[in-house]
Enzyme design. Structure first.
Site, PDB file in Angstrom:
ATOM      1  N   ARG A   1      13.485  -3.403  26.810  1.00  0.00           N
ATOM      2  CA  ARG A   1      13.091  -2.457  27.850  1.00  0.00           C
ATOM      3  C   ARG A   1      12.584  -3.180  29.096  1.00  0.00           C
ATOM      4  NH1 ARG A   1       9.940   0.591  24.118  1.00  0.00           N
ATOM      5  NH2 ARG A   1       8.210  -0.582  24.923  1.00  0.00           N
TER       6      ARG A   1
ATOM      7  N   PHE B   1      24.383 -15.105  24.358  1.00  0.00           N
ATOM      8  CA  PHE B   1      23.955 -15.003  22.949  1.00  0.00           C
ATOM      9  C   PHE B   1      23.615 -13.529  22.646  1.00  0.00           C
ATOM     10  CE2 PHE B   1      22.590 -19.071  24.733  1.00  0.00           C
ATOM     11  CZ  PHE B   1      23.146 -20.000  23.864  1.00  0.00           C
TER      12      PHE B   1
ATOM     13  N   ASP C   1      29.049 -14.060  23.095  1.00  0.00           N
ATOM     14  CA  ASP C   1      28.522 -14.573  21.825  1.00  0.00           C
ATOM     15  C   ASP C   1      29.664 -15.332  21.154  1.00  0.00           C
ATOM     16  OD1 ASP C   1      25.881 -13.673  19.899  1.00  0.00           O
ATOM     17  OD2 ASP C   1      27.588 -14.584  18.860  1.00  0.00           O
TER      18      ASP C   1
ATOM     19  N   ASN D   1      31.587 -19.821  23.139  1.00  0.00           N
ATOM     20  CA  ASN D   1      30.413 -20.668  23.003  1.00  0.00           C
ATOM     21  C   ASN D   1      29.723 -20.704  24.369  1.00  0.00           C
ATOM     22  OD1 ASN D   1      28.799 -23.070  23.246  1.00  0.00           O
ATOM     23  ND2 ASN D   1      29.747 -23.798  21.354  1.00  0.00           N
TER      24      ASN D   1
ATOM     25  N   ASP E   1      19.237 -15.784  25.023  1.00  0.00           N
ATOM     26  CA  ASP E   1      18.443 -15.575  23.802  1.00  0.00           C
ATOM     27  C   ASP E   1      19.124 -16.284  22.632  1.00  0.00           C
ATOM     28  OD1 ASP E   1      16.611 -14.615  21.961  1.00  0.00           O
ATOM     29  OD2 ASP E   1      17.623 -12.684  21.703  1.00  0.00           O
TER      30      ASP E   1
ATOM     31  N   CYS F   1      12.968 -18.863  20.064  1.00  0.00           N
ATOM     32  CA  CYS F   1      12.387 -18.328  18.832  1.00  0.00           C
ATOM     33  C   CYS F   1      12.079 -19.434  17.828  1.00  0.00           C
ATOM     34  CB  CYS F   1      13.308 -17.273  18.226  1.00  0.00           C
ATOM     35  SG  CYS F   1      14.930 -17.906  17.796  1.00  0.00           S
TER      36      CYS F   1
HETATM   37  N1  SAH Z   1      20.016 -11.384  21.855  1.00  0.00           N
HETATM   38  C1  SAH Z   1      20.360 -10.954  20.521  1.00  0.00           C
HETATM   39  C2  SAH Z   1      19.986 -11.949  19.451  1.00  0.00           C
HETATM   40  C3  SAH Z   1      20.660 -13.268  19.584  1.00  0.00           C
HETATM   41  S1  SAH Z   1      20.644 -14.159  18.106  1.00  0.00           S
HETATM   42  C4  SAH Z   1      19.655  -9.640  20.208  1.00  0.00           C
HETATM   43  O1  SAH Z   1      18.688  -9.336  20.858  1.00  0.00           O
HETATM   44  O2  SAH Z   1      20.088  -8.971  19.292  1.00  0.00           O
HETATM   45  C5  SAH Z   1      21.600 -15.530  18.514  1.00  0.00           C
HETATM   46  C6  SAH Z   1      23.072 -15.247  18.684  1.00  0.00           C
HETATM   47  O3  SAH Z   1      23.640 -16.418  19.233  1.00  0.00           O
HETATM   48  C7  SAH Z   1      23.861 -14.950  17.417  1.00  0.00           C
HETATM   49  O4  SAH Z   1      24.525 -13.737  17.570  1.00  0.00           O
HETATM   50  C8  SAH Z   1      24.866 -16.116  17.294  1.00  0.00           C
HETATM   51  O5  SAH Z   1      26.155 -15.680  16.865  1.00  0.00           O
HETATM   52  C9  SAH Z   1      24.936 -16.601  18.706  1.00  0.00           C
HETATM   53  N2  SAH Z   1      25.242 -18.011  18.936  1.00  0.00           N
HETATM   54  C10 SAH Z   1      24.732 -19.091  18.304  1.00  0.00           C
HETATM   55  N3  SAH Z   1      25.175 -20.234  18.907  1.00  0.00           N
HETATM   56  C11 SAH Z   1      25.950 -19.845  19.941  1.00  0.00           C
HETATM   57  C12 SAH Z   1      26.679 -20.549  20.950  1.00  0.00           C
HETATM   58  N4  SAH Z   1      26.657 -21.867  21.017  1.00  0.00           N
HETATM   59  N5  SAH Z   1      27.368 -19.822  21.854  1.00  0.00           N
HETATM   60  C13 SAH Z   1      27.375 -18.470  21.786  1.00  0.00           C
HETATM   61  N6  SAH Z   1      26.715 -17.759  20.880  1.00  0.00           N
HETATM   62  C14 SAH Z   1      26.008 -18.437  19.963  1.00  0.00           C
END
Ligand code: SAH
Length: 404
Positions: free
Chosen positions: A215, A230, A252, A280, A307, A347
């Protein structure tokens, strides 16, 4: 299972080891223990005393774990149905106070709720339980029955596929503990619908710890071009789209996550401004910021959200993780328009807010950008932070506006 306090085995601590427990930290390591007054079975309820025989609390014993005792209460109480019921009621009261509107939230966050080894998440009418300590795992029937009583859920699931269970001598276990679960569950976060695959998703299904941050970050999205890096199933991006972003690009590396984000956008009538890409983030940002000899990167985003997962399983992984964090921040800053906002999260337990901000500032220095900090973020209030238990604090984030 012993509940009669008179016959509880006693764990005596070495001199100097009591203060942490008195302060409220529930973990007792093998090295803190002087001796046991009588043998205790793994998973048994024991009492803990200091070397002068003063009672410090009661909790679960497990010789197999690095954490030999997890203290659950400072007074001598039995681990009976009333105990679990009382703890759960107290945890629910905290959520009702702080998240009165929420239908999906973390009901129990282990140590933060004086229930070391237990996590319970609520996704509407479905509850998901994780038990990461042997003593807690053995009391699953008591916990399930108290949860049924309190919530009358359609189903209670267990998602016990965490790697950490092996340190407690526990195997993996997934499945339905009570009720029935048919198909996908739809959870609502801040009034937005999310399809969740509770049997196989990340964590227990969604990143509930970001609910309030969705939010708050979305406040920076209005009318702008947004990148959700991500994105997983689209939490930040969908909130941005609802807040009136002109465009949101979701990224993602998991094609499955991106497909789920796309489904969620459609389910909320937000498909129009959204685009989706499985990539990636490191490679994508590199490609977007690659320039020839006399070319300049053209900044085109008004809000970039980063994230990533925790890149640090342990302390040794921190330097590499920091290099990774710096790189994505450097490239993201180059793509941000003047006045635009970078909302970024970390995190990892092993990287605190100070170190995290230093990395971002180092990236800003290299990119010759000047940042104005406009927000700080933490895990939601359903993941309570007890400063005496540093392990309860893990999620931190900042929003920086490009000042120059
Ligand atoms: N922002 C999301 C949580 C992200 S968790 C939410 O609020 O729900 C981290 C995510 O990063 C996962 O979905 C994983 O698939 C992705 N991930 C991990 N390494 C990555 C990379 N190098 N490039 C893209 N995505 C990646």
């Amino acid at each position: 299972m012993t509940t009669d306090s008179a016959s509880l085995p006693t764990v005596l601590l070495r001199p100097g080891e009591a203060d942490r427990v008195v302060a409220g930290h529930p973990w007792i390591y093998h090295s803190s223990i002087l001796r046991l007054t009588q043998p205790a079975a793994d998973g048994a309820w024991v009492q803990v005393k200091d070397h002068r025989q003063r009672l410090l609390g009661v909790g679960f014993y497990n010789s197999k774990s690095k954490i030999n005792v997890r203290v659950l209460a400072p007074e001598r109480v039995p681990a009976d149905p009333a105990f679990f019921r009382g703890r759960l009621e107290a945890a629910v009261a905290v959520r009702r106070r702080h998240l009165p509107e929420a239908s999906a939230y973390r009901v129990v966050n282990a140590e933060s709720d004086f229930l070391s080894g237990l996590v319970v998440d609520k996704y509407g009418e479905v509850l998901v339980v994780q038990t990461s300590a042997l003593g807690m795992d053995q009391r699953k029937p008591l916990i399930v029955s108290a949860l049924e009583d309190l919530f009358k859920p359609k189903a209670i699931l267990e998602r016990n596929d965490m790697a950490t269970r092996k340190f407690e001598g526990l195997g993996e276990a997934n499945g339905v503990l009570a009720g029935q679960l048919e198909g996908e569950t739809v959870a609502e976060l801040n009034g937005l619908k999310f399809h969740v695959n509770l049997a196989a998703g990340h964590k227990t299904g969604l990143y509930l710890d970001q609910q309030s941050n969705y939010r708050r970050v979305a406040e920076f999205a209005r009318g702008g071009q947004v990148l959700d890096g991500f994105c997983f199933v689209g939490g930040f991006g969908l909130h941005a789209a609802r807040a009136g972003a002109a465009r949101v690009h979701f990224l993602d590396q998991s094609a499955e996550a991106v497909a789920a984000a796309q489904r969620n956008a459609a389910a909320n009538g937000l498909a129009a401004p959204c685009s989706f890409e499985a990539a990636n983030v490191f490679d994508w940002l590199k490609a977007q910021t690659a320039t020839g000899p006399h070319e300049k990167v053209i900044p085109r985003f008004d809000l970039i959200v980063l994230d990533p997962p925790s890149f640090t399983r342990n302390r040794a992984a921190v330097p590499d993780a920091l290099r990774g964090y710096k790189e994505i921040h450097l490239r993201a800053l180059k793509l941000l328009r003047p006045g635009g906002v970078l909302a970024t999260f970390c995190c990892s337990h092993h990287v605190d807010a100070v170190v995290f901000e230093e990395v971002i500032l180092a990236a800003a220095f290299d990119a010759r950008r000047l940042l104005r900090r406009v927000a700080t973020y933490h895990q939601g209030l359903d993941h309570p932070i007890l400063p005496v238990i540093p392990e309860t604090e893990y999620l931190k984030g900042f929003a920086f506006e490009l000042a120059r």
